[in-house]
Enzyme design. Structure first.
Site, PDB file in Angstrom:
ATOM      1  N   LYS A   9       0.841  -1.202   0.000  1.00  9.36           N
ATOM      2  CA  LYS A   9       0.000   0.000   0.000  1.00  9.36           C
ATOM      3  C   LYS A   9       0.872   1.246   0.000  1.00  9.36           C
ATOM      4  O   LYS A   9       1.791   1.375   0.812  1.00  9.36           O
ATOM      5  CB  LYS A   9      -0.898  -0.005   1.237  1.00  9.36           C
ATOM      6  CG  LYS A   9      -1.836   1.174   1.349  1.00  9.36           C
ATOM      7  CD  LYS A   9      -2.706   0.986   2.588  1.00  9.36           C
ATOM      8  CE  LYS A   9      -3.631   2.138   2.808  1.00  9.36           C
ATOM      9  NZ  LYS A   9      -4.407   1.988   4.040  1.00  9.36           N
ATOM     10  N   SER A  25      -2.609   2.279 -17.664  1.00 12.23           N
ATOM     11  CA  SER A  25      -1.720   1.987 -16.545  1.00 12.23           C
ATOM     12  C   SER A  25      -1.509   3.171 -15.618  1.00 12.23           C
ATOM     13  O   SER A  25      -2.077   4.242 -15.793  1.00 12.23           O
ATOM     14  CB  SER A  25      -0.363   1.493 -17.024  1.00 12.23           C
ATOM     15  OG  SER A  25       0.328   2.543 -17.655  1.00 12.23           O
ATOM     16  N   THR A  57      -5.808  -0.920 -12.356  1.00  8.11           N
ATOM     17  CA  THR A  57      -4.942  -0.838 -13.528  1.00  8.11           C
ATOM     18  C   THR A  57      -3.674  -1.623 -13.208  1.00  8.11           C
ATOM     19  O   THR A  57      -3.659  -2.421 -12.286  1.00  8.11           O
ATOM     20  CB  THR A  57      -4.667   0.631 -13.927  1.00  8.11           C
ATOM     21  OG1 THR A  57      -4.016   0.661 -15.198  1.00  8.11           O
ATOM     22  CG2 THR A  57      -3.859   1.381 -12.892  1.00  8.11           C
ATOM     23  N   TYR A  58      -2.620  -1.403 -13.990  1.00  5.96           N
ATOM     24  CA  TYR A  58      -1.351  -2.090 -13.739  1.00  5.96           C
ATOM     25  C   TYR A  58      -0.236  -1.064 -13.714  1.00  5.96           C
ATOM     26  O   TYR A  58      -0.365   0.057 -14.220  1.00  5.96           O
ATOM     27  CB  TYR A  58      -1.095  -3.169 -14.792  1.00  5.96           C
ATOM     28  CG  TYR A  58      -0.922  -2.616 -16.188  1.00  5.96           C
ATOM     29  CD1 TYR A  58       0.341  -2.308 -16.684  1.00  5.96           C
ATOM     30  CD2 TYR A  58      -2.028  -2.379 -17.000  1.00  5.96           C
ATOM     31  CE1 TYR A  58       0.495  -1.790 -17.952  1.00  5.96           C
ATOM     32  CE2 TYR A  58      -1.874  -1.850 -18.267  1.00  5.96           C
ATOM     33  CZ  TYR A  58      -0.618  -1.562 -18.741  1.00  5.96           C
ATOM     34  OH  TYR A  58      -0.465  -1.026 -19.997  1.00  5.96           O
ATOM     35  N   GLY A  73      -4.140   6.683 -19.922  1.00  5.52           N
ATOM     36  CA  GLY A  73      -5.291   6.129 -20.621  1.00  5.52           C
ATOM     37  C   GLY A  73      -6.595   6.510 -19.950  1.00  5.52           C
ATOM     38  O   GLY A  73      -6.727   7.595 -19.379  1.00  5.52           O
ATOM     39  N   ALA A  74      -7.565   5.596 -19.993  1.00  2.15           N
ATOM     40  CA  ALA A  74      -8.898   5.884 -19.461  1.00  2.15           C
ATOM     41  C   ALA A  74      -8.872   6.288 -17.986  1.00  2.15           C
ATOM     42  O   ALA A  74      -9.688   7.111 -17.549  1.00  2.15           O
ATOM     43  CB  ALA A  74      -9.802   4.666 -19.656  1.00  2.15           C
ATOM     44  N   ALA A  75      -7.934   5.742 -17.216  1.00  3.41           N
ATOM     45  CA  ALA A  75      -7.841   6.085 -15.792  1.00  3.41           C
ATOM     46  C   ALA A  75      -7.546   7.566 -15.578  1.00  3.41           C
ATOM     47  O   ALA A  75      -7.860   8.114 -14.521  1.00  3.41           O
ATOM     48  CB  ALA A  75      -6.774   5.234 -15.112  1.00  3.41           C
TER      49      ALA A  75
END
Length: 116
Positions: A9, A25, A57-58, A73-75
């Site tokens: 975390k 990502s 995501t990664y 990207g979309a994030a």
């Protein structure tokens, strides 16, 4: 029986960039990855403290010492630079092992994203 527990975390880190025109990502400073026991391509859950968004995501490794935390990207639509996020990864483990497992939890300086 296997259960899913928090493995790593990064608690309260500041988003430095949001790049919509990327394939996806989250890019994270390599110093933060090492401290939190995270690796490139690992799946992470992200919680945005500013707007309540939660998504997965990664990881992509960012430049060491840069403090970068960039949603790609979309994030990128779920954050704004300056937002505070929590980044978590999980692991499957045996129930008995999970009872004593200690996750790697770090608390970076939100002004710089550097380790305190």
């Amino acid at each position: 029986m296997l259960i899913e527990v928090v493995k790593s975390k990064i608690h309260r880190v500041t988003v430095t960039e949001a790049n919509l025109n990327y394939i996806g990502s989250i890019t994270i400073d390599e110093d933060l990855l090492d401290a939190a026991n995270l690796i490139p391509n690992e799946k992470v859950s992200i919680v945005n403290n500013n707007n309540g968004e939660r998504f997965e995501t990664y990881i992509i490794k960012g430049e060491r010492g840069s403090g970068v935390v960039c949603l790609n990207g979309a994030a990128a639509r779920k954050v704004q630079p300056g937002d505070i996020v929590i980044i978590m990864s999980y692991a499957l483990m045996d129930f008995e092992e999970a009872k004593t497992f200690k996750p790697a939890v770090i608390f970076p300086d939100t002004a710089t994203n550097k380790l305190i």
